[in-house]
Scaffold this motif. Structure first.
Motif, PDB file in Angstrom:
ATOM      1  N   PRO A 133      44.447  47.227  46.344  1.00 28.88           N
ATOM      2  CA  PRO A 133      43.538  48.331  46.003  1.00 28.88           C
ATOM      3  C   PRO A 133      44.086  49.724  46.295  1.00 28.88           C
ATOM      4  CG  PRO A 133      42.762  47.174  47.948  1.00 28.88           C
ATOM      5  CD  PRO A 133      43.926  46.398  47.430  1.00 28.88           C
ATOM      6  N   GLY A 134      43.287  50.737  45.967  1.00 24.85           N
ATOM      7  CA  GLY A 134      43.690  52.133  46.133  1.00 24.85           C
ATOM      8  C   GLY A 134      44.267  52.439  47.509  1.00 24.85           C
ATOM      9  N   SER A 135      43.704  51.841  48.533  1.00 25.89           N
ATOM     10  CA  SER A 135      44.200  52.090  49.902  1.00 25.89           C
ATOM     11  C   SER A 135      45.664  51.694  50.012  1.00 25.89           C
ATOM     12  CB  SER A 135      43.399  51.263  50.920  1.00 25.89           C
ATOM     13  OG  SER A 135      42.031  51.528  50.780  1.00 25.89           O
TER      14      SER A 135
ATOM     15  N   LEU B 141      47.381  65.491  49.761  1.00 23.48           N
ATOM     16  CA  LEU B 141      46.026  65.978  49.463  1.00 23.48           C
ATOM     17  C   LEU B 141      45.303  65.014  48.527  1.00 23.48           C
ATOM     18  CD1 LEU B 141      45.919  67.776  46.366  1.00 23.48           C
ATOM     19  CD2 LEU B 141      47.945  68.494  47.611  1.00 23.48           C
ATOM     20  N   VAL B 142      43.973  65.094  48.578  1.00 20.28           N
ATOM     21  CA  VAL B 142      43.118  64.258  47.732  1.00 20.28           C
ATOM     22  C   VAL B 142      42.569  65.142  46.619  1.00 20.28           C
ATOM     23  CG1 VAL B 142      41.042  62.820  47.686  1.00 20.28           C
ATOM     24  CG2 VAL B 142      42.507  62.828  49.725  1.00 20.28           C
ATOM     25  N   GLN B 143      42.858  64.789  45.386  1.00 21.24           N
ATOM     26  CA  GLN B 143      42.365  65.620  44.273  1.00 21.24           C
ATOM     27  C   GLN B 143      40.846  65.534  44.178  1.00 21.24           C
ATOM     28  OE1 GLN B 143      43.695  64.529  40.314  1.00 21.24           O
ATOM     29  NE2 GLN B 143      42.913  66.438  39.441  1.00 21.24           N
ATOM     30  N   ALA B 144      40.318  64.320  44.200  1.00 19.73           N
ATOM     31  CA  ALA B 144      38.884  64.109  44.006  1.00 19.73           C
ATOM     32  C   ALA B 144      38.348  63.400  45.258  1.00 19.73           C
ATOM     33  CB  ALA B 144      38.659  63.257  42.764  1.00 19.73           C
ATOM     34  N   GLU B 145      37.724  64.172  46.163  1.00 20.05           N
ATOM     35  CA  GLU B 145      37.227  63.604  47.428  1.00 20.05           C
ATOM     36  C   GLU B 145      35.930  62.841  47.153  1.00 20.05           C
ATOM     37  OE1 GLU B 145      36.865  62.309  50.261  1.00 20.05           O
ATOM     38  OE2 GLU B 145      38.705  62.988  51.222  1.00 20.05           O
ATOM     39  N   THR B 146      36.040  61.536  47.087  1.00 17.30           N
ATOM     40  CA  THR B 146      34.891  60.704  46.733  1.00 17.30           C
ATOM     41  C   THR B 146      33.806  60.755  47.807  1.00 17.30           C
ATOM     42  OG1 THR B 146      36.677  59.259  46.000  1.00 17.30           O
ATOM     43  CG2 THR B 146      34.438  58.495  45.599  1.00 17.30           C
ATOM     44  N   SER B 147      34.176  61.113  49.026  1.00 12.19           N
ATOM     45  CA  SER B 147      33.158  61.142  50.094  1.00 12.19           C
ATOM     46  C   SER B 147      32.232  62.344  49.956  1.00 12.19           C
ATOM     47  CB  SER B 147      33.820  61.141  51.472  1.00 12.19           C
ATOM     48  OG  SER B 147      34.666  62.258  51.623  1.00 12.19           O
TER      49      SER B 147
ATOM     50  N   ALA C 212      41.192  62.208  55.834  1.00 15.63           N
ATOM     51  CA  ALA C 212      41.304  61.720  57.214  1.00 15.63           C
ATOM     52  C   ALA C 212      42.118  60.426  57.251  1.00 15.63           C
ATOM     53  CB  ALA C 212      39.904  61.503  57.800  1.00 15.63           C
ATOM     54  N   ARG C 213      41.960  59.593  56.222  1.00 15.41           N
ATOM     55  CA  ARG C 213      42.765  58.356  56.180  1.00 15.41           C
ATOM     56  C   ARG C 213      44.240  58.656  55.988  1.00 15.41           C
ATOM     57  NH1 ARG C 213      39.717  53.724  52.732  1.00 15.41           N
ATOM     58  NH2 ARG C 213      37.833  53.629  54.000  1.00 15.41           N
ATOM     59  N   MET C 214      44.536  59.744  55.265  1.00 18.46           N
ATOM     60  CA  MET C 214      45.946  60.122  55.091  1.00 18.46           C
ATOM     61  C   MET C 214      46.561  60.486  56.446  1.00 18.46           C
ATOM     62  SD  MET C 214      45.838  62.493  51.695  1.00 18.46           S
ATOM     63  CE  MET C 214      46.408  61.832  50.126  1.00 18.46           C
TER      64      MET C 214
ATOM     65  N   GLN D 143      39.058  50.924  39.853  1.00 17.77           N
ATOM     66  CA  GLN D 143      37.614  50.646  39.807  1.00 17.77           C
ATOM     67  C   GLN D 143      36.744  51.885  39.628  1.00 17.77           C
ATOM     68  OE1 GLN D 143      39.487  50.933  42.447  1.00 17.77           O
ATOM     69  NE2 GLN D 143      38.407  51.246  44.355  1.00 17.77           N
ATOM     70  N   LYS D 144      37.369  53.021  39.330  1.00 12.89           N
ATOM     71  CA  LYS D 144      36.580  54.260  39.185  1.00 12.89           C
ATOM     72  C   LYS D 144      36.520  54.615  37.692  1.00 12.89           C
ATOM     73  CE  LYS D 144      36.948  54.851  43.826  1.00 12.89           C
ATOM     74  NZ  LYS D 144      35.929  54.965  44.829  1.00 12.89           N
ATOM     75  N   CYS D 145      37.213  55.682  37.289  1.00 11.40           N
ATOM     76  CA  CYS D 145      37.068  56.120  35.892  1.00 11.40           C
ATOM     77  C   CYS D 145      37.853  55.249  34.907  1.00 11.40           C
ATOM     78  CB  CYS D 145      37.452  57.579  35.762  1.00 11.40           C
ATOM     79  SG  CYS D 145      36.346  58.623  36.728  1.00 11.40           S
TER      80      CYS D 145
ATOM     81  N   VAL E  42      42.614  58.701  43.065  1.00 11.01           N
ATOM     82  CA  VAL E  42      41.843  57.460  42.904  1.00 11.01           C
ATOM     83  C   VAL E  42      40.608  57.701  42.036  1.00 11.01           C
ATOM     84  CG1 VAL E  42      40.472  55.713  44.132  1.00 11.01           C
ATOM     85  CG2 VAL E  42      42.728  56.349  44.996  1.00 11.01           C
ATOM     86  N   THR E  43      39.860  58.769  42.321  1.00 15.33           N
ATOM     87  CA  THR E  43      38.623  58.994  41.572  1.00 15.33           C
ATOM     88  C   THR E  43      38.815  59.952  40.402  1.00 15.33           C
ATOM     89  OG1 THR E  43      37.229  58.367  43.419  1.00 15.33           O
ATOM     90  CG2 THR E  43      36.222  59.846  41.868  1.00 15.33           C
ATOM     91  N   SER E  44      39.969  60.605  40.324  1.00 16.54           N
ATOM     92  CA  SER E  44      40.157  61.562  39.223  1.00 16.54           C
ATOM     93  C   SER E  44      40.739  60.934  37.966  1.00 16.54           C
ATOM     94  CB  SER E  44      41.023  62.745  39.670  1.00 16.54           C
ATOM     95  OG  SER E  44      42.128  62.309  40.413  1.00 16.54           O
TER      96      SER E  44
ATOM     97  N   GLY F 112      47.747  51.876  47.519  1.00 22.80           N
ATOM     98  CA  GLY F 112      48.483  52.928  46.821  1.00 22.80           C
ATOM     99  C   GLY F 112      48.775  54.065  47.792  1.00 22.80           C
ATOM    100  N   MET F 113      47.755  54.425  48.577  1.00 29.58           N
ATOM    101  CA  MET F 113      47.935  55.467  49.593  1.00 29.58           C
ATOM    102  C   MET F 113      49.041  55.041  50.573  1.00 29.58           C
ATOM    103  SD  MET F 113      45.135  56.874  52.422  1.00 29.58           S
ATOM    104  CE  MET F 113      43.968  57.654  51.369  1.00 29.58           C
ATOM    105  N   GLU F 114      48.915  53.835  51.071  1.00 28.15           N
ATOM    106  CA  GLU F 114      49.869  53.367  52.077  1.00 28.15           C
ATOM    107  C   GLU F 114      51.289  53.277  51.499  1.00 28.15           C
ATOM    108  OE1 GLU F 114      47.881  51.009  54.751  1.00 28.15           O
ATOM    109  OE2 GLU F 114      49.651  50.203  55.724  1.00 28.15           O
TER     110      GLU F 114
HETATM  111  C1  LIG Z   1      39.710  59.198  47.068  1.00 19.99           C
HETATM  112  C2  LIG Z   1      39.916  57.762  47.442  1.00 19.99           C
HETATM  113  N1  LIG Z   1      41.083  57.371  47.968  1.00 19.99           N
HETATM  114  C3  LIG Z   1      41.307  56.086  48.308  1.00 19.99           C
HETATM  115  C4  LIG Z   1      40.335  55.115  48.138  1.00 19.99           C
HETATM  116  C5  LIG Z   1      40.613  53.701  48.546  1.00 19.99           C
HETATM  117  O1  LIG Z   1      40.580  52.852  47.441  1.00 19.99           O
HETATM  118  P1  LIG Z   1      40.209  51.305  47.614  1.00 19.99           P
HETATM  119  O2  LIG Z   1      38.809  51.238  48.104  1.00 19.99           O
HETATM  120  O3  LIG Z   1      40.408  50.752  46.227  1.00 19.99           O
HETATM  121  O4  LIG Z   1      41.165  50.728  48.592  1.00 19.99           O
HETATM  122  C6  LIG Z   1      39.107  55.471  47.593  1.00 19.99           C
HETATM  123  C7  LIG Z   1      38.042  54.474  47.420  1.00 19.99           C
HETATM  124  O5  LIG Z   1      36.889  54.784  47.232  1.00 19.99           O
HETATM  125  C8  LIG Z   1      38.894  56.830  47.245  1.00 19.99           C
HETATM  126  O6  LIG Z   1      37.726  57.209  46.714  1.00 19.99           O
END
Ligand SMILES: Cc1ncc(COP(=O)(O)O)c(C=O)c1O
Length: 397
Positions: free
Chosen positions: A69-71, A142-148, A98-100, A197-199, A174-176, A73-75
């Motif tokens: 999953p996206g996490s 940086l996060v382009q689209a902060e889903t939180s 914060a996860r970064m 799983q987003k757009c 991830v969300t953009s 990709g970050m890692e």
């Molecule tokens: C901006 C952003 N980065 C990373 C993630 C992590 O993705 P995943 O839940 O697929 O591991 C998400 C998930 O919501 C996210 O919104």
């Protein structure tokens, strides 16, 4: 105890992800599994890489979906690019920034945090200041689209600042991706990852990723071995990268990749600009409806992410009960607040296949009904006409 097949309930997914998966993608997932080194599968992988390059607007050779999953990709970005002792400036304006920071620490790097307030885009001046006061950084993340929070940051400006200080830029899309412009080559983004799983409206579990030549060079010049075997891109590339020969690295999630191929095809058929415009239009309709009802969005207008609408829950209301009733009575999922916003906001997603007229009007109708019956003082009967007014306006084009 007896066991039977699992049949999930019918839902409309308007949370922070996953979004509703297109029936075309679901049909693709159900096609027969073939070997992951089968020539037909390898031909599909090549098409998939080309479709991903189109979605990311890049010609980067190193463009592939990570099988996680996206996490992951970050890692993958952090474990491949950060070596022990490296200084990394992280722009943090929500949970994923914060996860970064966590990722940098776990790679043995030294994080320098440029904080922006929750619910706001990343402040370019804050990044500039962090880079000036803490020279010698190697990367900016940086996060382009902060889903939180539902804030959309200006990647082009932030990447320019990173480059002007000699740093490469890692971007979370991830969300953009598929919902807002993501112009990897035009903006000079060095390393980028997304989620399915987003757009893209595919099932969760894959992380599209792209590295440009500068990032690939940084990886090749590493002085220390990577701490992760699975996410080591130089090994993954022997499977995904080769022109004629493919070496086994891990067993690719064959059917999941059929699904992503179909999802990317759908995006290409619609057209990137059209997909971005659809997200922007439906966001405006939802916003008009929510505001007509008396609800307020968290993020200032110029910094809003169309596909994730953070809305203040009216004070004194049990926001979790509202979500519970929407799910039970309407089969409608919206998201809770995360982190600093837990218990205070709802996050309403309009992502990919979920971003349509029916869902906007369903969400407004259901919210109005549930809030009304819970005794919240909202304007009734105005939200749906307000939203429809936006959707029915003759297009300017
Ligand atoms: C901006 C952003 N980065 C990373 C993630 C992590 O993705 P995943 O839940 O697929 O591991 C998400 C998930 O919501 C996210 O919104």
């Amino acid at each position: 105890m007896s066991h039977g097949s699992f049949h999930p309930p019918q839902r409309t997914l308007m949370g922070p992800g996953p979004s509703d998966v297109s029936p075309r993608v679901l049909a693709a997932l159900a096609r027969p599994t073939i070997g992951h080194l089968d020539p037909a599968f390898i031909a599909m992988m090549d098409e998939l890489k080309a479709l991903l390059r189109h979605a990311f607007q890049t010609t980067n050779a190193l463009t592939l979906p990570v099988s996680a999953p996206g996490s992951a990709g970050m890692e993958t970005c952090f474990v491949n690019l950060v070596e022990p002792g490296d200084k990394v400036v992280v722009c943090r304006n929500g949970v994923f920034g914060a996860r970064m920071v966590e990722n940098v620490i776990r790679c043995g790097g030294v994080p320098v945090v440029a904080d922006s307030p929750w619910g706001r885009a990343v402040d370019p001046q804050g990044l500039e200041d962090a880079l000036r006061t803490s020279p010698g950084a190697k990367l900016v993340a940086l996060v382009q689209a902060e889903t939180s929070t539902g804030a959309l940051s200006d990647v082009s400006t932030l990447v320019d600042i990173a480059h002007s200080h000699g740093c490469l830029a890692i971007v979370d899309a991830v969300t953009s991706l598929g919902g807002s412009p993501v112009m990897v080559d035009q903006w000079g983004v060095d390393a980028i990852y997304s989620g399915t799983q987003k757009c893209l409206s595919c099932t969760p579990g894959l992380a599209p990723l792209s590295f440009n030549e500068l990032a690939a060079g940084m990886l090749r010049r590493r002085k220390t071995p990577l701490r992760s075997w699975f996410l080591d891109l130089s090994l993954v590339l022997a499977y995904w990268g080769g022109e004629s020969t493919r070496t086994y690295h891990h067993t690719a999630p064959v059917n999941a990749l059929y699904g992503l191929h179909e999802a990317l095809l759908i995006l290409r058929e619609e057209g990137l600009e059209q997909a971005w415009a659809r997200h922007a239009l439906h966001h405006q309709a939802l916003r008009q409806g929510l505001e007509a009802m008396g609800l307020a969005l968290v993020v200032p207008a110029a910094e809003r992410l169309p596909q994730l609408n953070a809305v203040w829950a009216p004070s004194g209301i049990d926001e979790a009960e509202v979500r519970r009733r929407l799910l039970a009575e309407y089969g409608l999922e919206i998201g809770a607040g995360l982190g600093d916003f837990a218990g205070r906001v709802w996050r309403i997603g309009l992502m990919g296949h979920s971003c349509n007229r029916r869902n906007v009007l369903l969400c407004l109708t259901a919210l109005e009904d549930v809030l009304g019956r819970m005794g919240t003082p909202i304007e009734r009967g105005v939200a749906v006409p307000a939203a429809a007014g936006v959707l029915d306006r003759p297009s300017q084009g």
